[in-house]
Design an enzyme around this catalytic site. Sequence first.
Site, PDB file in Angstrom:
ATOM      1  N   HIS A  19     -10.870  -3.109   8.849  1.00 47.57           N
ATOM      2  CA  HIS A  19     -11.115  -4.197   7.804  1.00 47.57           C
ATOM      3  C   HIS A  19     -12.580  -4.543   7.485  1.00 47.57           C
ATOM      4  O   HIS A  19     -12.975  -4.705   6.405  1.00 47.57           O
ATOM      5  CB  HIS A  19     -10.099  -5.441   8.286  1.00 47.57           C
ATOM      6  CG  HIS A  19      -8.773  -5.168   8.363  1.00 47.57           C
ATOM      7  ND1 HIS A  19      -8.132  -5.723   9.569  1.00 47.57           N
ATOM      8  CD2 HIS A  19      -7.690  -4.708   7.698  1.00 47.57           C
ATOM      9  CE1 HIS A  19      -7.126  -5.507   9.553  1.00 47.57           C
ATOM     10  NE2 HIS A  19      -6.628  -4.885   8.476  1.00 47.57           N
ATOM     11  N   LYS A  43       8.465 -11.062   7.466  1.00 46.36           N
ATOM     12  CA  LYS A  43       7.731 -10.469   8.417  1.00 46.36           C
ATOM     13  C   LYS A  43       7.197 -11.585   9.418  1.00 46.36           C
ATOM     14  O   LYS A  43       6.331 -12.070   9.130  1.00 46.36           O
ATOM     15  CB  LYS A  43       6.588  -9.581   7.611  1.00 46.36           C
ATOM     16  CG  LYS A  43       6.215  -8.269   8.447  1.00 46.36           C
ATOM     17  CD  LYS A  43       5.648  -7.472   7.490  1.00 46.36           C
ATOM     18  CE  LYS A  43       4.071  -7.022   7.972  1.00 46.36           C
ATOM     19  NZ  LYS A  43       3.448  -6.368   7.125  1.00 46.36           N
ATOM     20  N   ARG A  92      -6.024   5.009   4.603  1.00 47.70           N
ATOM     21  CA  ARG A  92      -6.708   5.668   5.681  1.00 47.70           C
ATOM     22  C   ARG A  92      -5.955   7.118   5.912  1.00 47.70           C
ATOM     23  O   ARG A  92      -6.390   8.228   6.241  1.00 47.70           O
ATOM     24  CB  ARG A  92      -5.897   4.753   7.027  1.00 47.70           C
ATOM     25  CG  ARG A  92      -6.680   3.485   7.427  1.00 47.70           C
ATOM     26  CD  ARG A  92      -5.916   2.682   8.210  1.00 47.70           C
ATOM     27  NE  ARG A  92      -4.599   1.994   7.496  1.00 47.70           N
ATOM     28  CZ  ARG A  92      -3.881   1.079   7.772  1.00 47.70           C
ATOM     29  NH1 ARG A  92      -4.151   0.579   8.985  1.00 47.70           N
ATOM     30  NH2 ARG A  92      -2.857   0.653   6.932  1.00 47.70           N
ATOM     31  N   SER A 130      -4.016  -2.422  13.033  1.00 51.12           N
ATOM     32  CA  SER A 130      -3.490  -3.597  13.741  1.00 51.12           C
ATOM     33  C   SER A 130      -2.423  -3.546  14.773  1.00 51.12           C
ATOM     34  O   SER A 130      -2.220  -4.094  15.670  1.00 51.12           O
ATOM     35  CB  SER A 130      -3.263  -4.688  12.545  1.00 51.12           C
ATOM     36  OG  SER A 130      -4.471  -5.081  11.669  1.00 51.12           O
TER      37      SER A 130
HETATM   38  P1  ADP Z   1      -1.095  -4.487   5.274  1.00 52.12           P
HETATM   39  O1  ADP Z   1      -0.031  -5.348   6.041  1.00 52.12           O
HETATM   40  O2  ADP Z   1      -0.989  -5.217   3.731  1.00 52.12           O
HETATM   41  O3  ADP Z   1      -1.087  -3.183   5.359  1.00 52.12           O
HETATM   42  P2  ADP Z   1      -3.193  -4.764   6.824  1.00 52.12           P
HETATM   43  O4  ADP Z   1      -4.061  -5.847   7.450  1.00 52.12           O
HETATM   44  O5  ADP Z   1      -2.739  -3.717   7.797  1.00 52.12           O
HETATM   45  O6  ADP Z   1      -2.348  -5.188   5.739  1.00 52.12           O
HETATM   46  O7  ADP Z   1      -4.273  -4.059   6.059  1.00 52.12           O
HETATM   47  C1  ADP Z   1      -5.193  -4.388   4.922  1.00 52.12           C
HETATM   48  C2  ADP Z   1      -5.830  -3.348   4.200  1.00 52.12           C
HETATM   49  O8  ADP Z   1      -7.038  -2.913   5.294  1.00 52.12           O
HETATM   50  C3  ADP Z   1      -5.078  -2.383   3.769  1.00 52.12           C
HETATM   51  O9  ADP Z   1      -5.452  -1.969   2.387  1.00 52.12           O
HETATM   52  C4  ADP Z   1      -5.367  -1.305   4.741  1.00 52.12           C
HETATM   53  O10 ADP Z   1      -5.088   0.170   4.352  1.00 52.12           O
HETATM   54  C5  ADP Z   1      -6.964  -1.457   5.161  1.00 52.12           C
HETATM   55  N1  ADP Z   1      -7.177  -1.217   6.465  1.00 52.12           N
HETATM   56  C6  ADP Z   1      -6.755  -1.276   7.527  1.00 52.12           C
HETATM   57  N2  ADP Z   1      -7.145  -0.766   8.727  1.00 52.12           N
HETATM   58  C7  ADP Z   1      -7.981   0.174   8.215  1.00 52.12           C
HETATM   59  C8  ADP Z   1      -8.978   0.930   8.750  1.00 52.12           C
HETATM   60  N3  ADP Z   1      -9.138   1.296   9.813  1.00 52.12           N
HETATM   61  N4  ADP Z   1      -9.851   1.484   7.849  1.00 52.12           N
HETATM   62  C9  ADP Z   1      -9.657   1.412   6.475  1.00 52.12           C
HETATM   63  N5  ADP Z   1      -8.879   0.477   5.687  1.00 52.12           N
HETATM   64  C10 ADP Z   1      -8.046  -0.043   6.699  1.00 52.12           C
END
Ligand code: ADP
Length: 155
Positions: A19, A43, A92, A130
Amino acid sequence: MNRRIAIFPGSFDPITKGHENILLRALPLFDEVIISIGKNSLKQSYFTIEQREKWIKQVFSKEPKVRVEIYTGLTIDFCKKMNADYILRGLRTSADFEFEKAIAQNNKVMAPEIETIFILPVSELSAINSTIVRDIIRNGGNAAPFVPEGIDLKS
Ligand code: ADP
């Protein structure tokens, strides 16, 4: 000229280096990026919203263009509320692509003025997510390599 405002929506449960990297690379493109923690009543999150917000604020405390907000409801409605014309997302995997494509295209129908901007992770961070970080924590492992510098997941 209009200020270029983007929202970066997600669960951030917890914030990871993935992130952080996406946000820092997007920052030069915008005047302001609002990290928007989606509150989803259906969720169950692992960390509380206050905890997630605190860590994000800590990571970006020296970035005046970054703000953190919590929202419920449709992301496009929150964009309008924030006067944001852009939604920032990371891509990703091909699974991310299919999922994000459907959402972005449907959002475009509902709110044509809003653009979704995708950034690919750098290769060394693309495996971080995450869910894995939570699993490591749940099982007593050390998740420090995957979260931004200075974040103490036990605090
Ligand atoms: P969501 O539950 O909406 O997917 P996340 O917190 O998991 O929320 O992710 C928020 C954003 O960050 C999403 O667009 C996700 O693709 C991006 N993201 C999460 N981890 C990575 C990573 N390692 N590299 C690039 N983008 C990431």
